[in-house]
Design a protein around this motif. Structure first.
Motif, PDB file in Angstrom:
ATOM      1  N   MET A 108     -23.332   2.725  83.208  1.00 39.23           N
ATOM      2  CA  MET A 108     -22.393   3.588  83.930  1.00 39.23           C
ATOM      3  C   MET A 108     -22.507   3.319  85.433  1.00 39.23           C
ATOM      4  SD  MET A 108     -22.193   7.776  84.091  1.00 39.23           S
ATOM      5  CE  MET A 108     -21.857   7.946  82.335  1.00 39.23           C
ATOM      6  N   SER A 109     -21.369   3.085  86.078  1.00 42.49           N
ATOM      7  CA  SER A 109     -21.372   2.840  87.513  1.00 42.49           C
ATOM      8  C   SER A 109     -21.619   4.145  88.273  1.00 42.49           C
ATOM      9  CB  SER A 109     -20.037   2.240  87.959  1.00 42.49           C
ATOM     10  OG  SER A 109     -18.994   3.198  87.821  1.00 42.49           O
ATOM     11  N   ARG A 110     -21.926   4.012  89.560  1.00 45.73           N
ATOM     12  CA  ARG A 110     -22.185   5.188  90.383  1.00 45.73           C
ATOM     13  C   ARG A 110     -20.921   6.062  90.479  1.00 45.73           C
ATOM     14  NH1 ARG A 110     -26.306   6.170  93.760  1.00 45.73           N
ATOM     15  NH2 ARG A 110     -26.032   7.617  95.505  1.00 45.73           N
ATOM     16  N   GLN A 111     -19.773   5.412  90.605  1.00 43.83           N
ATOM     17  CA  GLN A 111     -18.522   6.165  90.694  1.00 43.83           C
ATOM     18  C   GLN A 111     -18.253   6.934  89.402  1.00 43.83           C
ATOM     19  OE1 GLN A 111     -15.083   3.751  91.490  1.00 43.83           O
ATOM     20  NE2 GLN A 111     -13.789   5.505  91.998  1.00 43.83           N
ATOM     21  N   GLN A 112     -18.498   6.286  88.263  1.00 44.94           N
ATOM     22  CA  GLN A 112     -18.316   6.964  86.978  1.00 44.94           C
ATOM     23  C   GLN A 112     -19.287   8.135  86.827  1.00 44.94           C
ATOM     24  OE1 GLN A 112     -18.902   3.472  84.497  1.00 44.94           O
ATOM     25  NE2 GLN A 112     -16.717   3.373  83.986  1.00 44.94           N
ATOM     26  N   ALA A 113     -20.505   7.974  87.356  1.00 46.32           N
ATOM     27  CA  ALA A 113     -21.490   9.052  87.275  1.00 46.32           C
ATOM     28  C   ALA A 113     -21.013  10.274  88.055  1.00 46.32           C
ATOM     29  CB  ALA A 113     -22.834   8.569  87.823  1.00 46.32           C
ATOM     30  N   TYR A 114     -20.447  10.039  89.244  1.00 43.67           N
ATOM     31  CA  TYR A 114     -19.917  11.155  90.029  1.00 43.67           C
ATOM     32  C   TYR A 114     -18.769  11.843  89.292  1.00 43.67           C
ATOM     33  CZ  TYR A 114     -22.574  10.318  94.310  1.00 43.67           C
ATOM     34  OH  TYR A 114     -23.581  10.218  95.234  1.00 43.67           O
ATOM     35  N   VAL A 115     -17.917  11.051  88.671  1.00 45.91           N
ATOM     36  CA  VAL A 115     -16.790  11.624  87.926  1.00 45.91           C
ATOM     37  C   VAL A 115     -17.299  12.468  86.760  1.00 45.91           C
ATOM     38  CG1 VAL A 115     -14.805  11.087  86.446  1.00 45.91           C
ATOM     39  CG2 VAL A 115     -15.165   9.812  88.576  1.00 45.91           C
ATOM     40  N   CYS A 116     -18.307  11.974  86.044  1.00 49.29           N
ATOM     41  CA  CYS A 116     -18.868  12.716  84.909  1.00 49.29           C
ATOM     42  C   CYS A 116     -19.488  14.037  85.362  1.00 49.29           C
ATOM     43  CB  CYS A 116     -19.932  11.868  84.200  1.00 49.29           C
ATOM     44  SG  CYS A 116     -19.263  10.683  83.017  1.00 49.29           S
ATOM     45  N   ALA A 117     -20.289  13.983  86.416  1.00 44.04           N
ATOM     46  CA  ALA A 117     -20.946  15.195  86.910  1.00 44.04           C
ATOM     47  C   ALA A 117     -19.916  16.208  87.400  1.00 44.04           C
ATOM     48  CB  ALA A 117     -21.928  14.846  88.032  1.00 44.04           C
ATOM     49  N   ALA A 118     -18.910  15.738  88.114  1.00 44.69           N
ATOM     50  CA  ALA A 118     -17.866  16.629  88.620  1.00 44.69           C
ATOM     51  C   ALA A 118     -17.051  17.215  87.472  1.00 44.69           C
ATOM     52  CB  ALA A 118     -16.961  15.880  89.587  1.00 44.69           C
ATOM     53  N   ALA A 119     -16.750  16.386  86.478  1.00 47.94           N
ATOM     54  CA  ALA A 119     -15.981  16.865  85.319  1.00 47.94           C
ATOM     55  C   ALA A 119     -16.770  17.913  84.551  1.00 47.94           C
ATOM     56  CB  ALA A 119     -15.623  15.692  84.407  1.00 47.94           C
ATOM     57  N   GLY A 120     -18.084  17.695  84.416  1.00 47.86           N
ATOM     58  CA  GLY A 120     -18.918  18.670  83.721  1.00 47.86           C
ATOM     59  C   GLY A 120     -18.933  20.008  84.439  1.00 47.86           C
ATOM     60  N   ALA A 121     -19.076  19.975  85.767  1.00 51.13           N
ATOM     61  CA  ALA A 121     -19.059  21.211  86.548  1.00 51.13           C
ATOM     62  C   ALA A 121     -17.706  21.898  86.443  1.00 51.13           C
ATOM     63  CB  ALA A 121     -19.390  20.907  88.007  1.00 51.13           C
ATOM     64  N   ALA A 122     -16.626  21.107  86.421  1.00 54.49           N
ATOM     65  CA  ALA A 122     -15.289  21.682  86.289  1.00 54.49           C
ATOM     66  C   ALA A 122     -15.119  22.372  84.934  1.00 54.49           C
ATOM     67  CB  ALA A 122     -14.232  20.595  86.463  1.00 54.49           C
ATOM     68  N   MET A 123     -15.711  21.790  83.887  1.00 53.16           N
ATOM     69  CA  MET A 123     -15.626  22.407  82.559  1.00 53.16           C
ATOM     70  C   MET A 123     -16.232  23.808  82.555  1.00 53.16           C
ATOM     71  SD  MET A 123     -14.068  20.274  80.537  1.00 53.16           S
ATOM     72  CE  MET A 123     -13.096  19.894  82.017  1.00 53.16           C
ATOM     73  N   TRP A 124     -17.321  23.997  83.297  1.00 47.77           N
ATOM     74  CA  TRP A 124     -17.950  25.329  83.384  1.00 47.77           C
ATOM     75  C   TRP A 124     -16.975  26.348  83.953  1.00 47.77           C
ATOM     76  CZ3 TRP A 124     -22.730  22.933  86.242  1.00 47.77           C
ATOM     77  CH2 TRP A 124     -23.484  22.185  85.313  1.00 47.77           C
ATOM     78  N   GLY A 125     -16.121  25.886  84.862  1.00 48.86           N
ATOM     79  CA  GLY A 125     -15.183  26.795  85.500  1.00 48.86           C
ATOM     80  C   GLY A 125     -14.090  27.313  84.581  1.00 48.86           C
ATOM     81  N   PHE A 126     -13.890  26.658  83.425  1.00 51.55           N
ATOM     82  CA  PHE A 126     -12.849  27.077  82.488  1.00 51.55           C
ATOM     83  C   PHE A 126     -13.314  28.181  81.538  1.00 51.55           C
ATOM     84  CE2 PHE A 126     -11.096  22.940  83.708  1.00 51.55           C
ATOM     85  CZ  PHE A 126      -9.762  23.274  83.876  1.00 51.55           C
ATOM     86  N   LEU A 127     -14.544  28.635  81.715  1.00 54.85           N
ATOM     87  CA  LEU A 127     -15.108  29.653  80.819  1.00 54.85           C
ATOM     88  C   LEU A 127     -14.218  30.891  80.725  1.00 54.85           C
ATOM     89  CD1 LEU A 127     -18.778  30.696  80.520  1.00 54.85           C
ATOM     90  CD2 LEU A 127     -17.123  32.451  81.122  1.00 54.85           C
ATOM     91  N   GLY A 128     -13.650  31.309  81.840  1.00 57.82           N
ATOM     92  CA  GLY A 128     -12.849  32.525  81.860  1.00 57.82           C
ATOM     93  C   GLY A 128     -11.651  32.495  80.931  1.00 57.82           C
ATOM     94  N   LEU A 129     -11.069  31.323  80.735  1.00 60.05           N
ATOM     95  CA  LEU A 129      -9.910  31.210  79.845  1.00 60.05           C
ATOM     96  C   LEU A 129     -10.247  31.687  78.440  1.00 60.05           C
ATOM     97  CD1 LEU A 129      -8.361  27.735  80.785  1.00 60.05           C
ATOM     98  CD2 LEU A 129      -7.353  29.985  81.159  1.00 60.05           C
ATOM     99  N   PHE A 130     -11.395  31.267  77.936  1.00 62.20           N
ATOM    100  CA  PHE A 130     -11.783  31.598  76.562  1.00 62.20           C
ATOM    101  C   PHE A 130     -12.297  33.032  76.464  1.00 62.20           C
ATOM    102  CE2 PHE A 130     -12.341  27.057  77.325  1.00 62.20           C
ATOM    103  CZ  PHE A 130     -11.508  26.532  76.351  1.00 62.20           C
ATOM    104  N   VAL A 131     -13.011  33.484  77.481  1.00 64.51           N
ATOM    105  CA  VAL A 131     -13.526  34.855  77.476  1.00 64.51           C
ATOM    106  C   VAL A 131     -12.371  35.852  77.490  1.00 64.51           C
ATOM    107  CG1 VAL A 131     -14.828  36.567  78.789  1.00 64.51           C
ATOM    108  CG2 VAL A 131     -15.724  34.250  78.535  1.00 64.51           C
ATOM    109  N   GLU A 132     -11.385  35.628  78.344  1.00 61.78           N
ATOM    110  CA  GLU A 132     -10.236  36.530  78.402  1.00 61.78           C
ATOM    111  C   GLU A 132      -9.466  36.521  77.086  1.00 61.78           C
ATOM    112  OE1 GLU A 132      -9.534  38.655  80.584  1.00 61.78           O
ATOM    113  OE2 GLU A 132     -10.705  38.072  82.353  1.00 61.78           O
ATOM    114  N   GLY A 133      -9.431  35.374  76.418  1.00 60.07           N
ATOM    115  CA  GLY A 133      -8.770  35.299  75.110  1.00 60.07           C
ATOM    116  C   GLY A 133      -9.472  36.156  74.077  1.00 60.07           C
ATOM    117  N   LEU A 134     -10.804  36.155  74.111  1.00 61.73           N
ATOM    118  CA  LEU A 134     -11.574  36.988  73.186  1.00 61.73           C
ATOM    119  C   LEU A 134     -11.434  38.468  73.524  1.00 61.73           C
ATOM    120  CD1 LEU A 134     -14.766  34.761  72.816  1.00 61.73           C
ATOM    121  CD2 LEU A 134     -13.028  35.195  71.081  1.00 61.73           C
TER     122      LEU A 134
END
Length: 301
Positions: free
Chosen positions: A1-27
């Motif tokens: 994995m390149s350094r640029q891809q690593a940054y994209v993965c880490a940023a994407a993972g952090a962004a996924m955490w931010g979507f928690l509210g969508l599912f909680v509000e649905g429940l």
């Protein structure tokens, strides 16, 4: 994995955490309480993470029984109660407020580390603590005029989410040298689910649990902001400095606040926006210190 891809993965993972509210509000819309929603997240996450490790990395599921109390700490004392406090603020106030108060976690980690591990309170740490406290005060309305519409219960629940979230790092530190972060996460959710299966109150709503929409929200809550987010962030973390990766975690509250404002109708005044900026700035202050310390260690070596 390149350094640029690593940054994209880490940023994407952090962004996924931010979507928690969508599912909680649905429940919530399906009739589940914050406590029941914690149970759903814990149980579904334990199933997904354990299944993933069993298929891909079965050796990571091996632990010593003597370490079980630490996983009870990270799972029940931390994950269960930080989620309950977090989800409660989300229900009683707003998603935006909940995620900002959750980010008082580093403040509690710093204070607890000083008490338990005798870690020094450096100038940067003190500055970060000041920024966090001031930012939270602006966000909940205690500053500039002590005019807040929030109840004491909601404010305490918000601070409680940060405190119990911090305990994950404290309990996890005792076993972090013996196990991978994936193992710690898996057993934390296993312990949390073992506690919440009898205590979560889902038996009273067993019929709703088989509803396709509820299953979608439940496993979506476990997969997107939990398993997928964690795997992506960890994959990126293995190829970049932890200090830089920790800065990328600020994407989580940004995503959550944007969702709160655009989808759930959260409103923020100028003082609250200032408070959010101060809290996010405190993370950069702490991360920069870690980066400097790492550079000095490498130079010394």
């Amino acid at each position: 994995m390149s350094r640029q891809q690593a940054y994209v993965c880490a940023a994407a993972g952090a962004a996924m955490w931010g979507f928690l509210g969508l599912f909680v509000e649905g429940l919530y819309a399906a009739g589940f309480t914050p406590w029941q929603t914690v149970a759903i997240r814990a149980i579904c996450s334990a199933v997904l993470i354990t299944s993933y490790l069993a298929l891909r990395h079965p050796r990571l599921l091996k632990i010593h029984i003597r370490d079980l109390p630490y996983f009870i700490g990270t799972g029940i004392i931390s994950i269960v109660f930080f989620n309950w406090c977090y989800f409660t603020v989300m229900q009683e106030a707003s998603l935006s407020l909940a995620v900002v108060l959750l980010y008082t976690g580093p403040l509690f980690v710093t204070l607890l580390s000083r008490l338990l591990f005798k870690e020094w309170l450096t100038g940067r740490k003190v500055a970060a603590l000041f920024l966090t406290l001031t930012g939270c005060a602006f966000t909940v309305g205690l500053l500039p005029s002590f005019d807040t519409s929030l109840s004491v219960f909601v404010i305490l629940a918000g601070l409680g989410s940060g405190f119990f979230y911090a305990l994950y790092s404290i309990f996890g530190k005792f076993v972090s040298r013996r196990y991978s972060s994936m193992t710690i996460t898996a057993y934390s959710f296993i312990c949390a689910s073992a506690f919440m299966i009898p205590a979560g109150g889902l038996i009273n709503q067993a019929g709703e649990l088989v509803d396709p929409a509820v299953l979608l929200y439940g496993f979506g809550l476990a997969f997107v902001p939990t398993v997928l987010g964690y795997i992506l962030y960890t994959a990126g973390l293995t190829h970049i400095e932890s200090s830089r990766a920790s800065i990328l975690t600020t994407i989580e509250p940004v995503v959550a606040i944007l969702l709160g404002v655009t989808i759930f109708g959260d409103t923020l005044n100028s003082w609250q926006i200032l408070g959010i900026i101060l809290v996010l700035t405190s993370i950069f202050v702490i991360s920069e210190r870690r980066k400097s310390s790492s550079a000095q260690a490498e130079a010394g070596a």
